[in-house]
Design a protein around this motif. Structure first.
Motif, PDB file in Angstrom:
ATOM      1  N   LYS A  74       0.834  -1.192   0.000  1.00  0.00           N
ATOM      2  CA  LYS A  74       0.000   0.000   0.000  1.00  0.00           C
ATOM      3  C   LYS A  74       0.876   1.253   0.000  1.00  0.00           C
ATOM      4  CE  LYS A  74      -3.855  -2.136   2.512  1.00  0.00           C
ATOM      5  NZ  LYS A  74      -4.651  -2.112   3.764  1.00  0.00           N
ATOM      6  N   PRO A  75       0.574   2.225  -0.859  1.00  0.00           N
ATOM      7  CA  PRO A  75       1.395   3.436  -0.917  1.00  0.00           C
ATOM      8  C   PRO A  75       1.598   4.102   0.440  1.00  0.00           C
ATOM      9  CG  PRO A  75      -0.077   3.386  -2.796  1.00  0.00           C
ATOM     10  CD  PRO A  75      -0.469   2.230  -1.916  1.00  0.00           C
ATOM     11  N   LYS A  76       0.537   4.170   1.249  1.00  0.00           N
ATOM     12  CA  LYS A  76       0.675   4.849   2.548  1.00  0.00           C
ATOM     13  C   LYS A  76       1.648   4.110   3.466  1.00  0.00           C
ATOM     14  CE  LYS A  76      -3.416   2.780   4.803  1.00  0.00           C
ATOM     15  NZ  LYS A  76      -2.663   2.121   5.879  1.00  0.00           N
ATOM     16  N   ASP A  97       0.566   9.431  -5.790  1.00  0.00           N
ATOM     17  CA  ASP A  97       1.199   8.532  -4.815  1.00  0.00           C
ATOM     18  C   ASP A  97       2.683   8.347  -5.125  1.00  0.00           C
ATOM     19  OD1 ASP A  97      -0.944   8.079  -3.137  1.00  0.00           O
ATOM     20  OD2 ASP A  97      -1.681   6.345  -4.268  1.00  0.00           O
ATOM     21  N   LEU A  98       3.020   8.214  -6.386  1.00  0.00           N
ATOM     22  CA  LEU A  98       4.431   8.061  -6.755  1.00  0.00           C
ATOM     23  C   LEU A  98       5.231   9.307  -6.378  1.00  0.00           C
ATOM     24  CD1 LEU A  98       4.132   6.328 -10.246  1.00  0.00           C
ATOM     25  CD2 LEU A  98       5.190   5.340  -8.212  1.00  0.00           C
ATOM     26  N   THR A  99       4.640  10.467  -6.593  1.00  0.00           N
ATOM     27  CA  THR A  99       5.314  11.715  -6.218  1.00  0.00           C
ATOM     28  C   THR A  99       5.496  11.799  -4.707  1.00  0.00           C
ATOM     29  OG1 THR A  99       4.337  12.823  -8.141  1.00  0.00           O
ATOM     30  CG2 THR A  99       5.199  14.225  -6.387  1.00  0.00           C
ATOM     31  N   ALA A 100       4.490  11.325  -3.960  1.00  0.00           N
ATOM     32  CA  ALA A 100       4.609  11.311  -2.488  1.00  0.00           C
ATOM     33  C   ALA A 100       5.726  10.368  -2.047  1.00  0.00           C
ATOM     34  CB  ALA A 100       3.278  10.898  -1.869  1.00  0.00           C
ATOM     35  N   MET A 101       5.871   9.247  -2.739  1.00  0.00           N
ATOM     36  CA  MET A 101       6.971   8.326  -2.437  1.00  0.00           C
ATOM     37  C   MET A 101       8.318   9.000  -2.684  1.00  0.00           C
ATOM     38  SD  MET A 101       5.547   4.805  -4.160  1.00  0.00           S
ATOM     39  CE  MET A 101       3.882   4.222  -3.817  1.00  0.00           C
ATOM     40  N   ASP A 148       8.073  11.267 -14.289  1.00  0.00           N
ATOM     41  CA  ASP A 148       7.200  12.396 -13.947  1.00  0.00           C
ATOM     42  C   ASP A 148       7.099  12.603 -12.438  1.00  0.00           C
ATOM     43  OD1 ASP A 148       6.727  12.848 -16.626  1.00  0.00           O
ATOM     44  OD2 ASP A 148       4.763  11.861 -16.648  1.00  0.00           O
ATOM     45  N   ALA A 149       7.264  11.508 -11.677  1.00  0.00           N
ATOM     46  CA  ALA A 149       7.202  11.609 -10.205  1.00  0.00           C
ATOM     47  C   ALA A 149       8.474  12.197  -9.611  1.00  0.00           C
ATOM     48  CB  ALA A 149       6.932  10.234  -9.607  1.00  0.00           C
ATOM     49  N   GLY A 150       9.507  12.355 -10.443  1.00  0.00           N
ATOM     50  CA  GLY A 150      10.749  12.962  -9.961  1.00  0.00           C
ATOM     51  C   GLY A 150      11.774  11.976  -9.454  1.00  0.00           C
ATOM     52  N   MET A 151      11.621  10.697  -9.819  1.00  0.00           N
ATOM     53  CA  MET A 151      12.584   9.677  -9.414  1.00  0.00           C
ATOM     54  C   MET A 151      13.500   9.295 -10.575  1.00  0.00           C
ATOM     55  SD  MET A 151      10.394   7.064  -6.981  1.00  0.00           S
ATOM     56  CE  MET A 151       8.761   7.196  -7.701  1.00  0.00           C
ATOM     57  N   GLU A 152      14.694   8.839 -10.252  1.00  0.00           N
ATOM     58  CA  GLU A 152      15.573   8.278 -11.274  1.00  0.00           C
ATOM     59  C   GLU A 152      15.042   6.909 -11.699  1.00  0.00           C
ATOM     60  OE1 GLU A 152      20.021  10.065 -10.458  1.00  0.00           O
ATOM     61  OE2 GLU A 152      19.487   8.161  -9.531  1.00  0.00           O
TER      62      GLU A 152
END
Length: 393
Positions: free
Chosen positions: A134-136, A171-175, A216-220
């Motif tokens: 779960k993302p959270k 959620d990906l951006t929050a991660m 787009d989420a800002g991850m490599e």
């Protein structure tokens, strides 16, 4: 009575049994602290992969993962104050410090020691697809890692494209904001024909969607490609479609992992039964060249840093180093057959890493000795190479 038995089983299932570590991690994460979020692989049907066959997938509870983090943190709290310089720890200083610690959890203790030795810069979340939780829960784990180890430069994880494509960009951006800054995806191929045949459980469009979401989420993003996976009949399609998918994604890293045939992988049996036609070394080089030449309009950094690859020194950034990388493969393909044999045997014997090593008289002589001992020639070199590569799978 039935209810109490059910509660007992639940209690037993939720018992924390100490720090856990899974069986694999990317070579680039060799110096990372390994934190196990899930066990094994939720898909586990890929015909080329032997790692989790016969193993059941399960999620670890968020609380147990945090217990693991706490266990490592406790050992660091006891050891690090005894070390004068955290940025320049000598082996003797470390040994003197750890002798004062009585490890109650030997696995966590050893993980902490190894991480101190490696500089405590990166963390890798195991096993094959950590983003399936779960993302959270993952965000809470990431935040706890950052609280306990705020100096860490990188937190990374494996993930399947199929899983990422189902996670919202929010959620990906929050991660990413919680500290997850690199995702490793086993693309293997961009060809729908190849993906279907090897039971990858994903198609090209999903690979592209997932890759773009990560960016787009800002991850490599690190994408893994497997030369040879299409066999002889799908070699061209494999090279062209994989390059096209990567051109659409523009991953930060493209990593080459050539196909091998581990005896406990289903593709091995397919090959034994004549249902998968393995490429020769020269054919693999031709496929690789087509792939490298078709990559275009990207700024990805390509690395071939694995023992299974024919050219371990192949490395560079697109578009700057494209010509240099393709030249190395072309140089191999224009060698006389006997020299191609010499390079391939020398490479698989661990003598050569790249073509430049053939200029060293000592290495060249050593490789020639192996060729002579094995009786390798253009007609039998691929069967000999096949046997040599079984040592690495």
């Amino acid at each position: 009575m039935a209810q109490s038995q059910k509660e007992a089983r639940k209690s037993k299932a939720e018992t924390y049994n100490g720090f856990e570590q899974g069986p694999i991690r990317p070579p680039s994460e060799a110096r990372s602290l390994l934190i196990r979020v899930s066990r094994n692989c939720p898909w586990n049907r890929c015909t080329f992969c032997p790692v989790y066959k016969g193993s059941q997938f399960s999620l670890r509870s968020k609380d147990h993962v945090i217990e693991d983090i706490e266990a490592v943190h406790r050992y660091l709290e006891r050891i690090l104050p005894m070390l004068e310089k955290q940025d320049r720890i000598t082996h003797q200083e470390l040994q003197e410090a750890v002798r004062t610690v009585n490890p109650q959890d030997p696995v966590a203790y050893q993980a902490a020691i190894n991480w101190i030795n490696y500089g405590m810069e990166s963390i890798f979340l195991q096993d094959a697809n950590s983003l399936i939780i779960k993302p959270k829960d993952l965000i809470e784990i990431l935040r706890h890692l950052r609280r306990r180890f705020p100096w860490t430069k990188r937190i990374t994880s494996y993930a399947r494209s199929h899983t990422i494509a189902r996670i919202s960009l929010e959620d990906l951006t929050a991660m990413a904001e919680a500290g997850l800054n690199r995702i490793h995806i086993g693309m293997e191929s961009g060809s729908d024909k190849v993906l279907k045949r090897v039971k990858k459980g994903v198609d090209k469009a999903t690979h592209v969607k997932a890759g773009r979401l990560v960016k787009d989420a800002g991850m490599e993003l690190s994408e893994y490609v497997m030369p040879g996976l299409g066999g002889r009949d799908l070699s061209e399609d494999h090279a062209l479609e994989t390059a096209d998918a990567l051109n659409r994604i523009n991953a930060d890293f493209i990593r080459i992992r050539s196909l091998a045939l581990p005896p406990n992988a289903p593709i091995y049996q397919e090959h034994q039964e004549g249902n998968f036609d393995l490429l020769t070394g020269v054919e693999t080089a031709k496929e690789l060249l087509l792939f490298l030449e078709t990559l275009d309009g990207i700024t990805s950094y390509l690395k071939s840093d694995h023992i299974l690859n024919l050219f371990e020194t192949l490395e560079g950034r697109y578009p700057r180093d494209k010509e240099k990388m393709t030249a190395q493969v072309k140089d191999f393909l224009v060698l006389p057959p006997d020299e191609q044999v010499l390079y391939q045997v020398g490479r698989r014997a661990g003598i050569f890493r790249g073509l430049e090593d053939m200029k060293d008289p000592g290495q060249l002589s050593q490789a020639q000795g192996v060729v002579n001992r094995l009786g390798a020639n253009p007609e039998n070199v691929d069967s000999i190479i096949y046997e040599l590569m079984q040592r690495f799978v």
